[in-house]
Design an enzyme around this catalytic site. Structure first.
Site, mmCIF file in Angstrom:
data_model
loop_
_atom_site.group_PDB
_atom_site.id
_atom_site.type_symbol
_atom_site.label_atom_id
_atom_site.label_comp_id
_atom_site.label_asym_id
_atom_site.label_seq_id
_atom_site.Cartn_x
_atom_site.Cartn_y
_atom_site.Cartn_z
ATOM 1 N N ASP A 121 1.040 -1.497 0.003
ATOM 2 C CA ASP A 121 -0.086 -0.147 -0.012
ATOM 3 C C ASP A 121 1.014 1.538 -0.061
ATOM 4 O O ASP A 121 0.470 2.083 1.076
ATOM 5 C CB ASP A 121 -0.588 0.318 1.140
ATOM 6 C CG ASP A 121 -1.974 -0.962 1.348
ATOM 7 O OD1 ASP A 121 -2.009 -1.998 0.370
ATOM 8 O OD2 ASP A 121 -2.091 -1.743 2.741
ATOM 9 N N ASN A 173 -18.163 -5.766 -0.035
ATOM 10 C CA ASN A 173 -17.025 -5.580 1.468
ATOM 11 C C ASN A 173 -16.485 -4.009 1.393
ATOM 12 O O ASN A 173 -16.464 -3.889 1.936
ATOM 13 C CB ASN A 173 -15.186 -5.943 0.839
ATOM 14 C CG ASN A 173 -15.448 -7.942 1.062
ATOM 15 O OD1 ASN A 173 -16.480 -8.253 -0.142
ATOM 16 N ND2 ASN A 173 -15.770 -8.644 1.671
ATOM 17 N N GLU A 177 -11.858 -0.068 -3.453
ATOM 18 C CA GLU A 177 -10.731 0.269 -2.082
ATOM 19 C C GLU A 177 -9.289 0.737 -2.913
ATOM 20 O O GLU A 177 -9.035 1.640 -4.127
ATOM 21 C CB GLU A 177 -10.336 -0.319 -1.359
ATOM 22 C CG GLU A 177 -9.248 -1.732 -1.709
ATOM 23 C CD GLU A 177 -9.083 -2.767 -0.586
ATOM 24 O OE1 GLU A 177 -9.442 -3.108 0.232
ATOM 25 O OE2 GLU A 177 -7.888 -3.701 -0.822
ATOM 26 N N HIS A 227 -3.627 -0.990 -5.306
ATOM 27 C CA HIS A 227 -3.119 0.323 -4.323
ATOM 28 C C HIS A 227 -1.976 1.327 -4.833
ATOM 29 O O HIS A 227 -0.555 1.083 -4.027
ATOM 30 C CB HIS A 227 -2.926 -0.701 -2.442
ATOM 31 C CG HIS A 227 -3.156 0.659 -1.417
ATOM 32 N ND1 HIS A 227 -4.161 0.660 -0.280
ATOM 33 C CD2 HIS A 227 -2.578 2.018 -0.869
ATOM 34 C CE1 HIS A 227 -4.776 1.452 -0.303
ATOM 35 N NE2 HIS A 227 -3.509 2.109 0.128
ATOM 36 N N ARG A 241 4.265 -8.234 -0.282
ATOM 37 C CA ARG A 241 4.012 -7.754 -1.034
ATOM 38 C C ARG A 241 5.343 -6.370 -1.383
ATOM 39 O O ARG A 241 5.924 -5.772 -0.384
ATOM 40 C CB ARG A 241 2.819 -6.603 -1.484
ATOM 41 C CG ARG A 241 1.545 -7.817 -0.940
ATOM 42 C CD ARG A 241 0.447 -7.274 -0.634
ATOM 43 N NE ARG A 241 -0.082 -7.030 0.572
ATOM 44 C CZ ARG A 241 -0.752 -6.477 1.581
ATOM 45 N NH1 ARG A 241 -2.136 -6.135 0.240
ATOM 46 N NH2 ARG A 241 -1.187 -6.275 2.209
ATOM 47 N N HIS A 256 7.584 -3.388 -31.157
ATOM 48 C CA HIS A 256 7.697 -5.230 -32.154
ATOM 49 C C HIS A 256 6.295 -5.722 -32.418
ATOM 50 O O HIS A 256 5.576 -5.123 -32.292
ATOM 51 C CB HIS A 256 8.193 -6.039 -31.332
ATOM 52 C CG HIS A 256 7.343 -6.628 -30.020
ATOM 53 N ND1 HIS A 256 6.743 -7.953 -29.701
ATOM 54 C CD2 HIS A 256 7.963 -6.250 -29.087
ATOM 55 C CE1 HIS A 256 6.265 -7.569 -28.756
ATOM 56 N NE2 HIS A 256 7.269 -7.042 -27.860
ATOM 57 N N ASP A 281 4.474 -9.255 -34.514
ATOM 58 C CA ASP A 281 4.250 -9.951 -34.810
ATOM 59 C C ASP A 281 6.450 -10.868 -35.162
ATOM 60 O O ASP A 281 7.118 -10.919 -35.768
ATOM 61 C CB ASP A 281 3.500 -10.035 -36.695
ATOM 62 C CG ASP A 281 2.781 -10.880 -36.642
ATOM 63 O OD1 ASP A 281 2.175 -10.884 -35.336
ATOM 64 O OD2 ASP A 281 2.175 -10.702 -37.271
ATOM 65 N N ASP A 284 4.414 -3.102 -26.232
ATOM 66 C CA ASP A 284 4.986 -3.483 -27.077
ATOM 67 C C ASP A 284 6.114 -2.517 -27.775
ATOM 68 O O ASP A 284 6.904 -2.948 -28.511
ATOM 69 C CB ASP A 284 4.093 -3.923 -28.587
ATOM 70 C CG ASP A 284 3.156 -4.890 -28.276
ATOM 71 O OD1 ASP A 284 3.057 -6.202 -27.581
ATOM 72 O OD2 ASP A 284 2.611 -5.051 -29.521
#
Length: 477
Positions: free
Chosen positions: A43, A182, A220, A284, A318, A360, A362, A376
């Protein structure tokens, strides 16, 4: 005769004006960092202050304190000393689940918004504020200003603040009685202090789309960035595992922001997990600016593995990461994909066709405008595969693939580990042949030949005139 000469001169002036490249307004220099910025810091919120320092605060995996670090550069935050500016209470309110702190400088004082639970009910999450009048928030004392009061005494978190048209707003996430989610997103004006709200409270967003409701029904972590008369509000959705991702709401800065109808929700995530780069659950976020003030920087957390054992909230890994925000031709932000760990990528803008980028398609290398997907056209400039002071250009969305020449055409191919490939994918980076503000790339194993565009495609050619020099010059962005 004088009239004819004057007309010819006028035509030449116009022709020269057309020939000279004029970079679009969206151009900005490359912003280069090395990820992650901070391990075990979720966060993340980074702000650049007028004192020349960047300040970083984030959730620690123990959920028991608020930390702060500062440095004169974003990269410097990685090694900056961390200071604990506040610890949770031993009982009662603000005694558990210390989450998602944000630091803001408002009216000459520092404020930290954060969420916390109670010792006797750790899930009774509410929003709180700290205040400091010190010039240096790492060394100054902090005063608890208490809880942010909202219309409902329910689960609430992730308070953030921003100003549009001289009006300061508070935006946050909360569970509203009667809505089976939530958390939803809410917006209100701030009152007489930065920890109070006044007037109408607007429900901005409810998680209803499939990518907002995986694991949990969550909106959130709101954060705002503004540009070109528009307000872009990013937010996080779904469970905090690999399903976590960013959505976005957009409104005109001149609209009534407290009218939910002024906002438009993107129907797809704007930033999500990516298997190729090995980044999962990005979310976050916050926004800051590069050291030169010319680039917007996305700050976020993710994990470098998909599978989590047990509750994701108990997983400590994290990490705080950053990468440059690019801007589409229509004025909307383009976050691309979570880039691989290590050096952040650049784009190579054509010097003489300034609306076009190396990309790029292909696996063939070319220059195009309005590249979609953005990745890309993103490459990591890494030490050359042959060493010896060379560089190689690694594709962002195809890690392990490099820009290389074969039969004097430029392709993006997978590194096969062979000496021929290493030589074909290594270049000597030179000052731009047409302008020292750009760069040119000379083949390491074919001296005198440079990467250049011709007919929209990239090839390796000798450069013999001014047009060739321009076509072989690129601006790193």
């Amino acid at each position: 005769m004088r009239t004819i000469l004057a007309r010819v001169a006028a035509v030449l002036v116009v022709a020269l004006a057309v020939a000279l490249p004029t970079p679009p307004a969206t151009a900005s220099p490359a912003a280069r960092y090395t990820n992650p910025i901070a391990e075990r810091r979720a966060d993340p919120h980074i702000v650049k202050h007028t004192d020349g320092y960047y300040y970083l605060t984030a959730t620690v995996p123990e959920y028991d304190r608020i930390v702060l670090r500062r440095a004169t550069t974003i990269q410097g935050l990685a090694s900056a000393q961390e200071t604990v500016i506040w610890r949770r209470h031993t009982s009662g309110e603000m005694a558990a689940h210390i989450w998602a702190p944000e630091i803001h400088f408002i009216n000459g004082r520092w404020y930290v918004y954060f969420a916390a639970g109670r010792s006797d009910d750790v899930w009774r999450i509410r929003m709180y504020v700290l205040e400091s009048s010190a010039a240096n928030p790492l060394t100054g004392s902090w005063v608890e200003r208490g809880r942010i009061s909202t219309p409902w005494d329910t689960f609430a978190l992730d308070a953030s603040t921003f100003v549009v048209g001289g009006v300061r707003y508070l935006v946050w996430a909360q569970q509203e009685p009667g809505i089976s989610t939530n958390s939803n997103l809410y917006l209100a004006r701030t009152g007489s202090t930065p920890w109070t709200i006044t007037g109408t409270v607007t429900r901005l967003s409810v998680p209803t789309l499939a990518w907002e409701t995986r694991g949990y029904k969550v909106n959130e972590g709101p954060s705002v960035i503004q540009r070109g008369g528009r307000v872009f509000l990013t937010y996080s959705a779904s469970a905090t595992d690999a399903n976590y991702c960013l959505g976005m709401l957009t409104a005109s800065a001149s609209a009534d922001l407290l009218n939910a109808g002024s906002w438009t929700k993107s129907q797809n995530p704007v930033f999500a997990s990516n298997d190729a780069t090995g980044q999962y659950g990005p979310g976050h976020n916050s926004f800051t600016v590069s050291e030169d003030g010319q680039s917007d920087i996305l700050v976020y957390h993710d994990r470098n593995y998909r599978d989590i054992s047990g509750d994701p909230l108990n997983d400590p890994n994290r990490r705080t990461r950053v990468q440059k925000v690019y801007w589409n031709a229509d004025g909307t932000p383009n976050f691309g994909i979570p880039v691989p760990d290590g050096p952040t990528p650049v784009r190579l803008r054509s010097y003489d066709l300034p609306d076009r980028f190396v990309r790029h398609y292909d696996y063939r290398a070319r220059v195009d405008a309005n590249v979609n997907p953005l990745a890309d056209s993103q490459f990591r400039v890494v030490p050359g595969l042959t060493g010896s002071g060379t560089v190689s250009l690694e594709s962002v969305n195809f890690p392990g693939h490099y820009l290389r020449h074969r039969d004097f055409e430029l392709w993006v191919d997978r590194d096969d580990g062979g000496a021929v490939f290493r030589g074909d994918a290594s270049f000597v980076q030179r000052p731009g042949l047409a302008s020292a503000s750009g760069v040119s790339f000379e083949a390491q194993n074919s001296a005198g030949r440079y990467i250049r565009h011709s007919g929209g495609m990239l090839s390796l050619q000798p450069v013999t005139d001014a047009a060739g020099q321009a076509a072989a010059t690129f601006v790193l962005e």
